[in-house]
Structures are given as C-alpha cells and as structure tokens.
Design a protein around this motif. Structure first.
Motif, PDB file in Angstrom:
ATOM      1  N   THR A  87      -3.238  -7.950   4.034  1.00 13.53           N
ATOM      2  CA  THR A  87      -3.418  -7.389   5.379  1.00 13.53           C
ATOM      3  C   THR A  87      -4.731  -7.798   6.058  1.00 13.53           C
ATOM      4  O   THR A  87      -4.699  -8.257   7.211  1.00 13.53           O
ATOM      5  CB  THR A  87      -3.294  -5.858   5.340  1.00 13.53           C
ATOM      6  OG1 THR A  87      -1.958  -5.519   4.918  1.00 13.53           O
ATOM      7  CG2 THR A  87      -3.525  -5.254   6.718  1.00 13.53           C
ATOM      8  N   SER A  99      -2.292  -5.339  -1.452  1.00 17.47           N
ATOM      9  CA  SER A  99      -2.390  -4.799  -0.090  1.00 17.47           C
ATOM     10  C   SER A  99      -3.590  -5.382   0.641  1.00 17.47           C
ATOM     11  O   SER A  99      -3.453  -5.902   1.754  1.00 17.47           O
ATOM     12  CB  SER A  99      -2.462  -3.276  -0.135  1.00 17.47           C
ATOM     13  OG  SER A  99      -3.625  -2.842  -0.820  1.00 17.47           O
ATOM     14  N   HIS A 109      -1.666  -2.705  -6.498  1.00 19.07           N
ATOM     15  CA  HIS A 109      -2.214  -2.194  -5.243  1.00 19.07           C
ATOM     16  C   HIS A 109      -3.127  -3.213  -4.566  1.00 19.07           C
ATOM     17  O   HIS A 109      -3.259  -3.240  -3.344  1.00 19.07           O
ATOM     18  CB  HIS A 109      -2.973  -0.891  -5.505  1.00 19.07           C
ATOM     19  CG  HIS A 109      -2.995   0.042  -4.342  1.00 19.07           C
ATOM     20  ND1 HIS A 109      -3.249   1.392  -4.458  1.00 19.07           N
ATOM     21  CD2 HIS A 109      -2.791  -0.172  -3.019  1.00 19.07           C
ATOM     22  CE1 HIS A 109      -3.204   1.952  -3.265  1.00 19.07           C
ATOM     23  NE2 HIS A 109      -2.936   1.026  -2.376  1.00 19.07           N
ATOM     24  N   CYS A 167       0.834  -1.202   0.000  1.00 18.41           N
ATOM     25  CA  CYS A 167       0.000   0.000   0.000  1.00 18.41           C
ATOM     26  C   CYS A 167       0.871   1.256   0.000  1.00 18.41           C
ATOM     27  O   CYS A 167       0.617   2.205  -0.748  1.00 18.41           O
ATOM     28  CB  CYS A 167      -0.907  -0.016   1.227  1.00 18.41           C
ATOM     29  SG  CYS A 167      -2.328   1.075   1.117  1.00 18.41           S
TER      30      CYS A 167
END
Length: 391
Positions: free
Chosen positions: A114, A110, A107, A84
């Motif tokens: 997470t 990310s 992207h 990120c």
C-alpha cells in the motif's frame, strides 16, 4: 502518456483519508501485541513482532514497485489494505505462538504494497516544485492514523477483550479499501496482471539512483524499530498504564512539522532538512534512554516525533527527485526496502539486547542514538557535486 491533474483534487483528498484509515488499522494493535504474545506463552519472541512484519514488507517491495509501474497504483494499494483486513480478522483464530508469528509475517505484505502505491500515486499528481509539501500533507494523514490507532487500540483493550480490537482493525481496513476503489488510476495505459510481473531480474530489485536517501533512511528508522519493540515494556516499567500513549504523543508531535519540513525541503533542499532530522533523532533517543518518568519520556516522544515528521516527507521527495518517471515505483520500493530493513533490524536487535531485563533499557535506546549519528555523519560526507545535483 499520463495526464497530471492539479495538486489538490478529490482524488488526492480521498487518498489522504484512505492513508489515515490504513495506518490506523494496523497501528492500533501494535502496543497490545507484546502482552498478547506473552499471554500465548511467547514472551521470548517479542523482537519478532516487528521484525517478521518488516521482513515480509521489505521482501515484497520490489514486487510492489514493479506492479505499481505496470498494472497501476490502485490495485497495489488495494491488495495491501486487503491483507491488512484479512490478517486482522484471523488473529483471534490463530491462537498459538507459531500461528501468531505466521500472521505477523503475512501482515507485512500490507505495508509492502500500500505505501509504495500511495507514494507513487502522489508523485504522479503533484508538480515537482510542490512535491515535498504534497508528501508532507499525505504523510500527515498517515501520521494521524498512526496516532489515532494506538490511542483507540489502548482504549478498546482496556475495556474489551483483545479480539474486539482485532475486529475493529479489520473493519477500519475495509473502509480504506472502499475509498481506494473510488480513485482514478494515474498509470495509463496499464497492463493486465500476468505471472511475468512477479518475475524479477537483478536490475528490478534495487534502483541505484536512490541509494543515498535509502542509506540515510535505514540508519534513521533503526530507532523506530527499537521504539515499536521496547516502548510498550518501557512504559509499563515507568508506571504508564496506557502503552499507546507514547505512540500518540510522538505521532501528534510529527503532524504540523511535516508540512513545514516538506515546504522547507522544496525551497532549500532535502539535505539540510535531513541533517536537522537526524540530529533531532540523536537527542530524542538519548532523552528517552535517561527518562525516569512520564514527563521525560513524553519530552523524548515529542523530539522523536519532530524527527520522524521531518524525515518522512523529505526522504520520500528526495527519492522521487532522483528517480526516473518510468521506474518511480521501483525507486520508491528501494527506499521502502531500506525502511523495512532498518525497522526490522532495529526491532530484532533491540529485542535481543533487551532480553526482558529492565537493566538493558538504556543500552537499547542509546544504540538508536548511535544509528542516527551515523546517518548524520553520512549526510555531511556526501560529495559536494552530488549535493548540488539533488538540490
């Protein structure tokens, strides 16, 4: 053997704060991306802004689930937040349409990593009978980030060049990482990373035990993909200057109800709460479809937020209920695959139907209502035996 600490600990609090920063980081740029892509000459690719992001996130879920079970929850969370940060700092550098779309694709790693590690970490440190409540509180912090992010992003974009917004997004992600590094790992013992951890067999891709909550999630978050893709243009069409306002309203509306929904699902079961959430989504998308100004759109935003607030912690707790402890990461990854698939298809299809024609707004949002209705019907036809089992 894992040692499970009490529910409210410093680790739990730090995880919640990190979630706030993580979700604020990548959500603060979302409302400005359609106009930014248009400025690059890519107005015909708006549907890919979200769908490329979710494609990568969905693709990476089986890997993040396996890694969370093997090498630990914290490394998985740190990797996602690092992506990120890096990508946010690269947006000002990659100024072609192809470069922008490539970054949106990257992207997605990310959120592919997470949230999987975060949900597994929470499940590790809370008792069964408070799982819904704990998920509700943790997702509340994430929602605060989702609300603060677009609001801050819209403000920054209105007074500074958009590159400043990208840089701020990267800095916020760094803060999230610094907090994660202070957490205590819950997987014990952990394995050292090796290439075998990213080799998947068929059984490691999908956890069959959690297919039902995943199916419900897919059809309920289809509307989310529509909202993320179409609302910025819809807000502009209705004369609303701050394109992040709707996102702030619906996210704030979801905050308080998350804890209530979590506690209610702990007491009365996941299915009743999911039924209410699905029905609320049907109403919300219908109201948004017929909005003729800010007031009606914001009412729809409140209803949409209530649905999301009930749906998120409940379906996560339901997934964990049905999973085996040894494969908790895999089960959560399966759930998140459904989430990314629903959001991604919602974004892609809505972008295709909308086609930059204002006359298509109503059809797009009503499609979201139909998708939520499918989830509502599915919840009513689940076998009685299965319903008793999950309660």
């Amino acid at each position: 053997m894992k040692i499970l600490p009490p529910f409210f600990t410093i680790n739990y609090f730090l995880l919640c704060v990190s979630s706030f920063l993580f979700f604020a980081s990548f959500n603060m740029i979302v409302p400005e991306l359609p106009s930014y892509l248009t400025s690059l000459g890519g107005e015909d690719y708006k549907g890919l802004i979200i769908s490329l992001f979710t494609l990568t996130a969905g693709f990476s879920r089986p890997f993040s689930g396996k890694l969370a079970d093997k090498i630990g929850r914290i490394p998985v969370m740190v990797f996602g937040a690092s992506v990120c940060c890096l990508v946010s700092l690269l947006y000002p550098v990659m100024t072609s349409v192809a470069g922008f779309l490539f970054l949106r694709f990257v992207h997605g790693f990310s959120t592919g990593f997470t949230p999987t590690g975060t949900s597994a970490y929470v499940a590790d440190i809370v008792p069964f009978n408070r799982r819904g409540e704990a998920m509700g509180i943790q997702s509340l912090f994430g929602s605060l980030g989702m609300a603060a992010g677009p609001a801050l992003g819209g403000y920054l974009a209105s007074i500074y060049p958009i590159n400043i917004l990208f840089y701020v997004s990267g800095v916020v992600a760094i803060l999230s990482i610094l907090i994660l590094l202070r957490l205590k790992e819950t997987v014990n013992p952990t394995e050292k990373f090796n290439l075998s951890h990213i080799k998947l067999n068929r059984q490691e891709i999908i956890e069959k035990r959690v297919l039902s909550p995943s199916i419900v999630l897919f059809f309920t978050v289809f509307s989310f993909g529509i909202i993320l893709t179409i609302i910025p243009d819809y807000s502009e069409y209705l004369g609303i200057r701050n394109k992040g306002l709707f996102f702030a309203v619906f996210t704030l509306a979801s905050l308080a109800i998350r804890i209530i929904a979590g506690r209610t699902s702990d007491k009365y079961g996941r299915i009743p709460v999911m039924k209410v959430a699905s029905f609320c989504m049907i109403v919300a998308m219908t109201v948004i479809a017929y909005a003729d100004g800010m007031t009606m759109l914001m009412i729809g935003g409140v209803l949409f937020g209530c649905s999301v607030g009930m749906n998120n912690p409940t379906v996560t707790a339901w997934t964990i209920d049905l999973s085996l402890e040894a494969f908790r990461g895999r089960a959560l990854a399966t759930m998140y695959i459904a989430l990314e698939a629903g959001i991604g298809l919602g974004a892609l299809i809505s972008g295709w139907i909308f086609a930059n024609q204002a006359s298509n707004f109503k059809s797009v949002f009503l499609l979201g209502a139909i998708s939520a209705m499918i989830a509502f019907i599915y919840l009513h036809i689940l076998p009685i035996k299965f319903l008793r089992k999950i309660h």
